[in-house]
Design a protein around this motif. Structure first.
Motif, PDB file in Angstrom:
ATOM      1  N   VAL A   8       0.011  39.966 -26.735  1.00 14.42           N
ATOM      2  CA  VAL A   8       0.937  38.892 -27.086  1.00 14.42           C
ATOM      3  C   VAL A   8       2.069  38.900 -26.072  1.00 14.42           C
ATOM      4  O   VAL A   8       2.657  39.947 -25.791  1.00 14.42           O
ATOM      5  CB  VAL A   8       1.511  39.078 -28.511  1.00 14.42           C
ATOM      6  N   TYR A   9       2.365  37.724 -25.536  1.00 15.45           N
ATOM      7  CA  TYR A   9       3.491  37.556 -24.625  1.00 15.45           C
ATOM      8  C   TYR A   9       4.547  36.702 -25.317  1.00 15.45           C
ATOM      9  O   TYR A   9       4.225  35.694 -25.938  1.00 15.45           O
ATOM     10  CB  TYR A   9       3.060  36.872 -23.328  1.00 15.45           C
ATOM     11  N   ILE A  10       5.800  37.115 -25.188  1.00 15.72           N
ATOM     12  CA  ILE A  10       6.931  36.393 -25.766  1.00 15.72           C
ATOM     13  C   ILE A  10       7.874  36.035 -24.628  1.00 15.72           C
ATOM     14  O   ILE A  10       8.289  36.916 -23.865  1.00 15.72           O
ATOM     15  CB  ILE A  10       7.705  37.275 -26.783  1.00 15.72           C
ATOM     16  N   VAL A  11       8.214  34.755 -24.499  1.00  8.17           N
ATOM     17  CA  VAL A  11       9.210  34.327 -23.508  1.00  8.17           C
ATOM     18  C   VAL A  11      10.200  33.396 -24.191  1.00  8.17           C
ATOM     19  O   VAL A  11       9.847  32.675 -25.119  1.00  8.17           O
ATOM     20  CB  VAL A  11       8.576  33.632 -22.279  1.00  8.17           C
ATOM     21  N   VAL A  74       2.539  43.840 -27.815  1.00  7.35           N
ATOM     22  CA  VAL A  74       3.545  42.779 -27.768  1.00  7.35           C
ATOM     23  C   VAL A  74       4.397  43.001 -26.531  1.00  7.35           C
ATOM     24  O   VAL A  74       4.940  44.086 -26.331  1.00  7.35           O
ATOM     25  CB  VAL A  74       4.428  42.786 -29.037  1.00  7.35           C
ATOM     26  N   ASN A  75       4.516  41.961 -25.728  1.00  7.45           N
ATOM     27  CA  ASN A  75       5.268  42.046 -24.487  1.00  7.45           C
ATOM     28  C   ASN A  75       6.452  41.094 -24.528  1.00  7.45           C
ATOM     29  O   ASN A  75       6.281  39.890 -24.698  1.00  7.45           O
ATOM     30  CB  ASN A  75       4.366  41.693 -23.301  1.00  7.45           C
ATOM     31  N   THR A  76       7.646  41.657 -24.389  1.00 13.25           N
ATOM     32  CA  THR A  76       8.877  40.883 -24.397  1.00 13.25           C
ATOM     33  C   THR A  76       9.875  41.525 -23.449  1.00 13.25           C
ATOM     34  O   THR A  76       9.802  42.727 -23.189  1.00 13.25           O
ATOM     35  CB  THR A  76       9.488  40.798 -25.818  1.00 13.25           C
ATOM     36  N   ARG A  77      10.806  40.741 -22.975  1.00 13.44           N
ATOM     37  CA  ARG A  77      11.883  41.272 -22.138  1.00 13.44           C
ATOM     38  C   ARG A  77      13.153  41.504 -22.963  1.00 13.44           C
ATOM     39  O   ARG A  77      14.177  41.891 -22.417  1.00 13.44           O
ATOM     40  CB  ARG A  77      12.186  40.304 -20.991  1.00 13.44           C
ATOM     41  N   LYS A 121       0.071  45.519 -40.784  1.00 10.31           N
ATOM     42  CA  LYS A 121      -1.328  45.096 -40.847  1.00 10.31           C
ATOM     43  C   LYS A 121      -2.088  45.393 -39.554  1.00 10.31           C
ATOM     44  O   LYS A 121      -3.293  45.212 -39.492  1.00 10.31           O
ATOM     45  CB  LYS A 121      -1.399  43.598 -41.157  1.00 10.31           C
ATOM     46  N   HIS A 122      -1.360  45.810 -38.527  1.00 15.22           N
ATOM     47  CA  HIS A 122      -1.956  45.990 -37.205  1.00 15.22           C
ATOM     48  C   HIS A 122      -1.473  47.302 -36.588  1.00 15.22           C
ATOM     49  O   HIS A 122      -0.527  47.907 -37.066  1.00 15.22           O
ATOM     50  CB  HIS A 122      -1.556  44.825 -36.292  1.00 15.22           C
ATOM     51  N   CYS A 123      -2.110  47.684 -35.502  1.00 15.36           N
ATOM     52  CA  CYS A 123      -1.641  48.803 -34.689  1.00 15.36           C
ATOM     53  C   CYS A 123      -0.899  48.148 -33.517  1.00 15.36           C
ATOM     54  O   CYS A 123      -1.520  47.572 -32.625  1.00 15.36           O
ATOM     55  CB  CYS A 123      -2.822  49.626 -34.184  1.00 15.36           C
ATOM     56  N   VAL A 124       0.440  48.219 -33.549  1.00 18.87           N
ATOM     57  CA  VAL A 124       1.264  47.447 -32.616  1.00 18.87           C
ATOM     58  C   VAL A 124       2.012  48.364 -31.654  1.00 18.87           C
ATOM     59  O   VAL A 124       2.610  49.348 -32.067  1.00 18.87           O
ATOM     60  CB  VAL A 124       2.277  46.563 -33.389  1.00 18.87           C
ATOM     61  N   SER A 125       1.966  48.002 -30.387  1.00 17.93           N
ATOM     62  CA  SER A 125       2.772  48.673 -29.371  1.00 17.93           C
ATOM     63  C   SER A 125       3.602  47.603 -28.660  1.00 17.93           C
ATOM     64  O   SER A 125       3.284  46.410 -28.738  1.00 17.93           O
ATOM     65  CB  SER A 125       1.884  49.415 -28.371  1.00 17.93           C
ATOM     66  N   PHE A 126       4.664  48.041 -27.993  1.00 18.09           N
ATOM     67  CA  PHE A 126       5.560  47.108 -27.312  1.00 18.09           C
ATOM     68  C   PHE A 126       5.699  47.492 -25.854  1.00 18.09           C
ATOM     69  O   PHE A 126       5.698  48.669 -25.499  1.00 18.09           O
ATOM     70  CB  PHE A 126       6.939  47.122 -27.983  1.00 18.09           C
TER      71      PHE A 126
END
Length: 164
Positions: A8-11, A74-77, A121-126
Motif C-alpha cells: 500500500v502506498y500513501i501520498v 504500508v508505505n508513507t512519508r 486483521k492483517h500482518c502489517v509493516s510500515f
C-alpha cells in the motif's frame, strides 16, 4: 489458505504540521494466485485536515478494502505515523486508554483506533518507500479528480444556499 502480499502506498499534498486543505490517495497492489496483478485505490480531498489525520484516514480505508487477511506493507512519508508504529507508541496508547506519555489525549485517537482495528486483521509493516513514477502519476490524477469533485460540491452547496 494463501496469504496475499499487499503493498500500500500513501501520498498526500499535506504540509506538516499545518492544518489546511489537502488531497491524499492510497494505492494497493497485489498478485492473485493466478499471477494477475491487481491495483486498486482511492483519493480524498479534505478542506481542513492535518497530514497525520489524512494519512490515518487513507491507511484505514486501504486496510478496510482488503477482503481477506493479508501481509501488508504500508508505505508513507508521514514521520508521525511511522514513528508511532515503529516506536510502539500505538501499542502503548492502547494500553494507556489512548493517552500519550504526558497523560494527554492522543491526537486523532478515533482514527488511530480505527487503524488499529483494521491492522488486527492483517500482518502489517510500515516503511517510507514511494511508489514508482507510473503509480505516482495515477495517484496524482486521482487526487486532482477528488479536488475537482470537492470544488464542484462546494460550488453546488453555495448555489443552493444563495437560492434562499
Amino acid at each position: 489458505m494463501q496469504i496475499f502480499n499487499v503493498t500500500v502506498y500513501i501520498v498526500t499534498t499535506a504540509k506538516p504540521p499545518a492544518k489546511g486543505q489537502a488531497a491524499g490517495a492510497w494505492l494497493a497492489e497485489y498478485i492473485t494466485s493466478g499471477g494477475k496483478a491487481v491495483i486498486k485505490g482511492r483519493a480524498l480531498y479534505r478542506w481542513e485536515t492535518t497530514e497525520n489525520a489524512l494519512v490515518l484516514e487513507l491507511i484505514r480505508d486501504a486496510l478496510g478494502s482488503l477482503a481477506k487477511p493479508c501481509s501488508v506493507s504500508v508505505n508513507t512519508r508521514c514521520e508521525h505515523v511511522l514513528n508511532a508504529v515503529k516506536k510502539h507508541w500505538l501499542k502503548q496508547w492502547k494500553e494507556d486508554g489512548w493517552k500519550n506519555a504526558k497523560r494527554k489525549p492522543v491526537k486523532n485517537a478515533l482514527l488511530w483506533q480505527q487503524v488499529a482495528e483494521k491492522m488486527n486483521k492483517h500482518c502489517v509493516s510500515f516503511d517510507s518507500r514511494m511508489p514508482c513514477a507510473e503509480y505516482l502519476g495515477l495517484m496524482q490524477g486521482e487526487m486532482d479528480k477528488a479536488l475537482a469533485d470537492a470544488l464542484r460540491d462546494k460550488w453546488a452547496l453555495a448555489q443552493q444556499m444563495s437560492m434562499f
